[in-house]
Enzyme design. Structure first.
Site, PDB file in Angstrom:
ATOM      1  N   ASP A 248       0.846  -1.193   0.000  1.00  0.00           N
ATOM      2  CA  ASP A 248       0.000   0.000   0.000  1.00  0.00           C
ATOM      3  C   ASP A 248       0.889   1.253   0.000  1.00  0.00           C
ATOM      4  OD1 ASP A 248      -3.246   0.443   1.103  1.00  0.00           O
ATOM      5  OD2 ASP A 248      -1.895   2.156   0.875  1.00  0.00           O
TER       6      ASP A 248
ATOM      7  N   LEU B  95      -0.069   4.129   0.951  1.00  0.00           N
ATOM      8  CA  LEU B  95      -0.580   5.055   1.971  1.00  0.00           C
ATOM      9  C   LEU B  95      -0.791   6.450   1.385  1.00  0.00           C
ATOM     10  CD1 LEU B  95       1.257   3.995   5.274  1.00  0.00           C
ATOM     11  CD2 LEU B  95      -0.988   3.322   4.436  1.00  0.00           C
TER      12      LEU B  95
ATOM     13  N   GLU C 151      -7.422   4.700  -6.721  1.00  0.00           N
ATOM     14  CA  GLU C 151      -8.044   5.978  -6.370  1.00  0.00           C
ATOM     15  C   GLU C 151      -9.533   5.712  -6.521  1.00  0.00           C
ATOM     16  OE1 GLU C 151      -6.904   8.803  -5.242  1.00  0.00           O
ATOM     17  OE2 GLU C 151      -4.791   8.260  -5.321  1.00  0.00           O
TER      18      GLU C 151
ATOM     19  N   THR D  15      -2.887   5.418 -11.118  1.00  0.00           N
ATOM     20  CA  THR D  15      -3.008   4.242 -10.238  1.00  0.00           C
ATOM     21  C   THR D  15      -3.905   3.172 -10.840  1.00  0.00           C
ATOM     22  OG1 THR D  15      -2.459   5.366  -8.194  1.00  0.00           O
ATOM     23  CG2 THR D  15      -3.935   3.484  -8.003  1.00  0.00           C
TER      24      THR D  15
ATOM     25  N   THR E 266     -15.832  -2.213  -9.762  1.00  0.00           N
ATOM     26  CA  THR E 266     -17.042  -1.509  -9.350  1.00  0.00           C
ATOM     27  C   THR E 266     -18.168  -1.653 -10.379  1.00  0.00           C
ATOM     28  OG1 THR E 266     -17.907   0.741  -9.086  1.00  0.00           O
ATOM     29  CG2 THR E 266     -15.906   0.540 -10.345  1.00  0.00           C
ATOM     30  N   ASP E 267     -19.392  -1.490  -9.897  1.00  0.00           N
ATOM     31  CA  ASP E 267     -20.543  -1.488 -10.820  1.00  0.00           C
ATOM     32  C   ASP E 267     -20.573  -0.214 -11.673  1.00  0.00           C
ATOM     33  OD1 ASP E 267     -21.192   0.330  -8.787  1.00  0.00           O
ATOM     34  OD2 ASP E 267     -23.197  -0.488  -8.416  1.00  0.00           O
ATOM     35  N   GLU E 268     -19.775   0.806 -11.276  1.00  0.00           N
ATOM     36  CA  GLU E 268     -19.872   2.098 -11.966  1.00  0.00           C
ATOM     37  C   GLU E 268     -19.387   2.027 -13.410  1.00  0.00           C
ATOM     38  OE1 GLU E 268     -18.865   5.510  -9.554  1.00  0.00           O
ATOM     39  OE2 GLU E 268     -19.262   4.406  -7.719  1.00  0.00           O
TER      40      GLU E 268
ATOM     41  N   TYR F  92     -13.251   8.397 -12.664  1.00  0.00           N
ATOM     42  CA  TYR F  92     -13.050   7.218 -11.802  1.00  0.00           C
ATOM     43  C   TYR F  92     -13.526   5.961 -12.526  1.00  0.00           C
ATOM     44  CZ  TYR F  92     -14.265   3.660  -8.321  1.00  0.00           C
ATOM     45  OH  TYR F  92     -14.412   2.465  -7.640  1.00  0.00           O
TER      46      TYR F  92
ATOM     47  N   LYS G   3     -11.411   2.692 -13.919  1.00  0.00           N
ATOM     48  CA  LYS G   3     -11.668   1.323 -13.460  1.00  0.00           C
ATOM     49  C   LYS G   3     -12.037   0.438 -14.662  1.00  0.00           C
ATOM     50  CE  LYS G   3     -11.750  -0.195  -9.803  1.00  0.00           C
ATOM     51  NZ  LYS G   3     -10.666  -0.811  -8.958  1.00  0.00           N
TER      52      LYS G   3
HETATM   53  P1  NAD Z   1      -9.910   3.310  -0.608  1.00  0.00           P
HETATM   54  O1  NAD Z   1      -9.771   4.591  -1.366  1.00  0.00           O
HETATM   55  O2  NAD Z   1     -10.488   3.333   0.763  1.00  0.00           O
HETATM   56  O3  NAD Z   1      -8.476   2.604  -0.477  1.00  0.00           O
HETATM   57  C1  NAD Z   1      -7.570   2.537  -1.533  1.00  0.00           C
HETATM   58  C2  NAD Z   1      -6.233   2.056  -0.981  1.00  0.00           C
HETATM   59  O4  NAD Z   1      -5.317   1.939  -2.084  1.00  0.00           O
HETATM   60  C3  NAD Z   1      -5.598   3.016   0.019  1.00  0.00           C
HETATM   61  O5  NAD Z   1      -5.084   2.298   1.132  1.00  0.00           O
HETATM   62  C4  NAD Z   1      -4.466   3.671  -0.765  1.00  0.00           C
HETATM   63  O6  NAD Z   1      -3.363   4.068   0.049  1.00  0.00           O
HETATM   64  C5  NAD Z   1      -4.085   2.543  -1.724  1.00  0.00           C
HETATM   65  N1  NAD Z   1      -3.441   3.037  -2.946  1.00  0.00           N
HETATM   66  C6  NAD Z   1      -3.869   4.036  -3.757  1.00  0.00           C
HETATM   67  N2  NAD Z   1      -2.993   4.227  -4.766  1.00  0.00           N
HETATM   68  C7  NAD Z   1      -2.005   3.310  -4.610  1.00  0.00           C
HETATM   69  C8  NAD Z   1      -0.842   2.981  -5.331  1.00  0.00           C
HETATM   70  N3  NAD Z   1      -0.502   3.651  -6.452  1.00  0.00           N
HETATM   71  N4  NAD Z   1      -0.055   1.964  -4.893  1.00  0.00           N
HETATM   72  C9  NAD Z   1      -0.384   1.284  -3.766  1.00  0.00           C
HETATM   73  N5  NAD Z   1      -1.486   1.568  -3.028  1.00  0.00           N
HETATM   74  C10 NAD Z   1      -2.279   2.558  -3.443  1.00  0.00           C
HETATM   75  O7  NAD Z   1     -10.726   2.346  -1.567  1.00  0.00           O
HETATM   76  P2  NAD Z   1     -11.859   1.265  -1.191  1.00  0.00           P
HETATM   77  O8  NAD Z   1     -13.146   1.959  -1.028  1.00  0.00           O
HETATM   78  O9  NAD Z   1     -11.343   0.398  -0.124  1.00  0.00           O
HETATM   79  O10 NAD Z   1     -11.919   0.467  -2.564  1.00  0.00           O
HETATM   80  C11 NAD Z   1     -11.069  -0.656  -2.783  1.00  0.00           C
HETATM   81  C12 NAD Z   1     -11.313  -1.182  -4.187  1.00  0.00           C
HETATM   82  O11 NAD Z   1     -12.684  -1.570  -4.314  1.00  0.00           O
HETATM   83  C13 NAD Z   1     -11.069  -0.145  -5.278  1.00  0.00           C
HETATM   84  O12 NAD Z   1     -10.435  -0.793  -6.362  1.00  0.00           O
HETATM   85  C14 NAD Z   1     -12.456   0.337  -5.666  1.00  0.00           C
HETATM   86  O13 NAD Z   1     -12.494   0.719  -7.014  1.00  0.00           O
HETATM   87  C15 NAD Z   1     -13.279  -0.921  -5.421  1.00  0.00           C
HETATM   88  N6  NAD Z   1     -14.689  -0.708  -5.064  1.00  0.00           N
HETATM   89  C16 NAD Z   1     -15.007   0.142  -4.042  1.00  0.00           C
HETATM   90  C17 NAD Z   1     -16.349   0.293  -3.691  1.00  0.00           C
HETATM   91  C18 NAD Z   1     -16.765   1.183  -2.536  1.00  0.00           C
HETATM   92  O14 NAD Z   1     -17.968   1.379  -2.328  1.00  0.00           O
HETATM   93  N7  NAD Z   1     -15.843   1.718  -1.761  1.00  0.00           N
HETATM   94  C19 NAD Z   1     -17.350  -0.407  -4.386  1.00  0.00           C
HETATM   95  C20 NAD Z   1     -16.963  -1.260  -5.423  1.00  0.00           C
HETATM   96  C21 NAD Z   1     -15.628  -1.414  -5.746  1.00  0.00           C
HETATM   97  P1  TYD Z   2     -20.093   8.250  -2.733  1.00  0.00           P
HETATM   98  O1  TYD Z   2     -20.086   7.707  -1.352  1.00  0.00           O
HETATM   99  O2  TYD Z   2     -19.092   9.306  -3.096  1.00  0.00           O
HETATM  100  O3  TYD Z   2     -20.001   7.004  -3.731  1.00  0.00           O
HETATM  101  P2  TYD Z   2     -20.196   6.951  -5.363  1.00  0.00           P
HETATM  102  O4  TYD Z   2     -20.145   8.313  -5.902  1.00  0.00           O
HETATM  103  O5  TYD Z   2     -19.026   6.113  -5.769  1.00  0.00           O
HETATM  104  O6  TYD Z   2     -21.514   6.273  -5.577  1.00  0.00           O
HETATM  105  O7  TYD Z   2     -21.520   8.852  -3.022  1.00  0.00           O
HETATM  106  C1  TYD Z   2     -22.691   8.061  -2.930  1.00  0.00           C
HETATM  107  C2  TYD Z   2     -23.836   8.915  -3.433  1.00  0.00           C
HETATM  108  O8  TYD Z   2     -24.052   9.986  -2.507  1.00  0.00           O
HETATM  109  C3  TYD Z   2     -23.567   9.561  -4.768  1.00  0.00           C
HETATM  110  O9  TYD Z   2     -24.788   9.574  -5.510  1.00  0.00           O
HETATM  111  C4  TYD Z   2     -23.148  10.979  -4.415  1.00  0.00           C
HETATM  112  C5  TYD Z   2     -23.926  11.253  -3.151  1.00  0.00           C
HETATM  113  N1  TYD Z   2     -23.280  12.163  -2.183  1.00  0.00           N
HETATM  114  C6  TYD Z   2     -23.982  13.239  -1.647  1.00  0.00           C
HETATM  115  O10 TYD Z   2     -25.148  13.492  -1.997  1.00  0.00           O
HETATM  116  N2  TYD Z   2     -23.349  14.045  -0.735  1.00  0.00           N
HETATM  117  C7  TYD Z   2     -22.074  13.808  -0.334  1.00  0.00           C
HETATM  118  O11 TYD Z   2     -21.523  14.596   0.485  1.00  0.00           O
HETATM  119  C8  TYD Z   2     -21.366  12.686  -0.882  1.00  0.00           C
HETATM  120  C9  TYD Z   2     -19.948  12.387  -0.471  1.00  0.00           C
HETATM  121  C10 TYD Z   2     -22.013  11.890  -1.789  1.00  0.00           C
END
Ligand code: NAD
Ligand code: TYD
Length: 378
Positions: free
Chosen positions: A43, A45, A93, A109, A140-142, A166, A170
């Site tokens: 990581d 960080l 990211e 990244t 992600t589903d996005e 983003y 992905k």
């Molecule tokens: P996060 O942003 O909380 O964590 C990302 C981690 O990756 C961090 O610890 C960061 O330090 C590390 N990182 C970033 N760039 C790096 C690099 N160049 N080298 C090494 N480490 C690096 O993300 P998350 O929410 O835990 O998501 C994890 C994965 O799941 C991602 O790939 C994201 O696309 C996917 N995902 C997230 C969600 C969600 O709701 N959070 C949903 C579906 C998929």
């Molecule tokens: P988010 O948690 O950023 O996830 P994603 O954009 O990947 O779905 O946001 C979830 C939803 O909430 C998205 O439709 C944007 C909305 N949102 C707000 O309305 N206010 C906020 O402050 C944030 C962070 C998100």
């Protein structure tokens, strides 16, 4: 088709990228609670990574490496040194709003970083006769774009139509993973998951931001009309789905993972308000711990809701058809939303030092305090 990874599995170490992030840290915790495999976390960080999220874990089985996934020589060295036969790739990211204001890091990244990992994995795992391995890509589903109100939820066969930097980055990473399988025979699986929530999530994402803002008496910013729909999944269910994909998934396949839990943002925000109030009603001490919040001053959490300018290009609706994962992996979400939300709120109440340190920036000292001078092994 047989699952070669499962059949010949004698897992030595698993390399987990992004293990100090939200989902990665939850996954590492799960992994160390079950089985006996070793885990190497790689990581960088970035602002989203927090070493404190890995505190209290079994040091014998966990190695933290501070490094960048774009460094394919480092990745190659780690795969060899630790005899890793599995990579679980979380590092990314991940915040859409940041991708709008600064897309470069997302390409670096998510696209270049994923490619560097694939390159290293190919060099190590496919050299000579090759050896059993698995590269699991967390996506992600996005990538599928946005849905209208009556559209069928995303299937794996949907066309990719990413709308934000983003999701486009992905999507690029998903295609690279697919290409390394198709062209070189790298054994890969990919899961495309809906919005996660739960412990250790950085308070810039909707659910933790709202919880923390209620406690601190800050506005709850709702983008646009608040009627954008997301499918919400408790993070443990996502982690369980990844394990199922590793155990039962077929190389080259993609599995959509969801929670069957579609809700408009404004409903999420209102439910958080209610759930925090219920929690305060049960525990008088919370009022003295969080005097700035409206509940402590006799008001309502909902008073903080503030409609703000919409996110540019904001996707209207995400929903997931996870019937393939259900059929082929035996995946099913297990947490209902009220239960998951209550558990999440409890965690943020208990772990106040964790999120206070994130908010005041002192979490960034973790590396120096805990890890000075160490790199590579332990
Ligand atoms: P996060 O942003 O909380 O964590 C990302 C981690 O990756 C961090 O610890 C960061 O330090 C590390 N990182 C970033 N760039 C790096 C690099 N160049 N080298 C090494 N480490 C690096 O993300 P998350 O929410 O835990 O998501 C994890 C994965 O799941 C991602 O790939 C994201 O696309 C996917 N995902 C997230 C969600 C969600 O709701 N959070 C949903 C579906 C998929
Ligand atoms: P988010 O948690 O950023 O996830 P994603 O954009 O990947 O779905 O946001 C979830 C939803 O909430 C998205 O439709 C944007 C909305 N949102 C707000 O309305 N206010 C906020 O402050 C944030 C962070 C998100």
């Amino acid at each position: 088709m047989e699952n070669e990874y499962e059949k010949e599995a004698d897992v030595k170490s698993t390399l987990i990228t992004g293990g100090a992030g939200f989902i990665g840290a939850n996954y590492v915790r799960r992994r160390l609670q079950s089985g006996d495999s070793k885990v190497v976390v790689l990581d960088a960080l970035t602002y989203a990574g927090n070493g404190a999220s890995l505190e209290g874990l079994d040091d014998e089985r966990l190695t933290f490496v501070h490094g960048d996934i774009r460094d394919s020589d480092l990745v190659e060295r780690l795969l060899r040194e630790w005899e890793c036969d599995c990579v679980i790739h979380f590092a990314a990211e991940s915040h859409v709003d940041r991708s709008i204001s600064g897309p470069d890091a997302f390409i670096q990244t998510n696209v270049n970083g994923t490619h560097a990992l694939l390159l290293a994995a190919k060099r190590v795992w496919l050299a000579g006769e090759g050896r059993p391995h698995r590269f699991h890509h967390v996506s992600t589903d996005e990538v599928y774009g946005t849905l209208g109100p009556g559209d069928h939820p995303f299937r794996e066969t949907n066309q990719y139509e990413p709308n934000s930097p983003y999701s486009a980055s992905k999507a690029g990473s998903d295609h690279l993973v697919r290409a390394y399988h198709h062209t070189y025979g790298l054994e890969v699986t990919t899961t495309n998951c809906s919005n996660n929530y739960g412990p250790y999530q950085f308070p810039e994402k909707l659910i933790p931001l709202m919880i923390v803002n209620i406690l601190l008496g800050r506005n709850l910013p709702v983008y646009g009309d608040g009627m954008q729909i997301r499918d919400w999944l408790y993070v443990d269910d996502h982690c369980a789905a990844i394990d199922l994909a590793l155990e039962r998934g077929v190389s080259g396949e993609v599995y959509n993972i969801g929670g069957d839990n579609e809700r408009p943002n404004i409903e999420i925000v209102k439910r958080i308000c209610e759930a925090v109030e219920v929690r305060f009603a049960k525990d008088d001490e919370l009022k003295s711990r969080f005097p700035e919040g409206p509940i402590s001053r006799g008001g309502a959490a909902e008073d903080l809701i503030t409609y703000v300018e919409d996110r540019p290009g904001h996707d209207r609706r995400y929903a997931i058809d996870f019937s393939k994962a259900k059929r082929d992996l035996g995946y099913e979400p297990t947490w209902d939303f009220d239960q998951g939300l209550a558990a999440t709120i409890d965690w943020y109440l208990q772990m106040e030092p964790w999120w206070r340190a994130v908010m005041d920036g002192t979490y960034r000292d973790w590396l120096e305090l805990n890890y000075a001078g160490r790199s590579g092994r332990g």
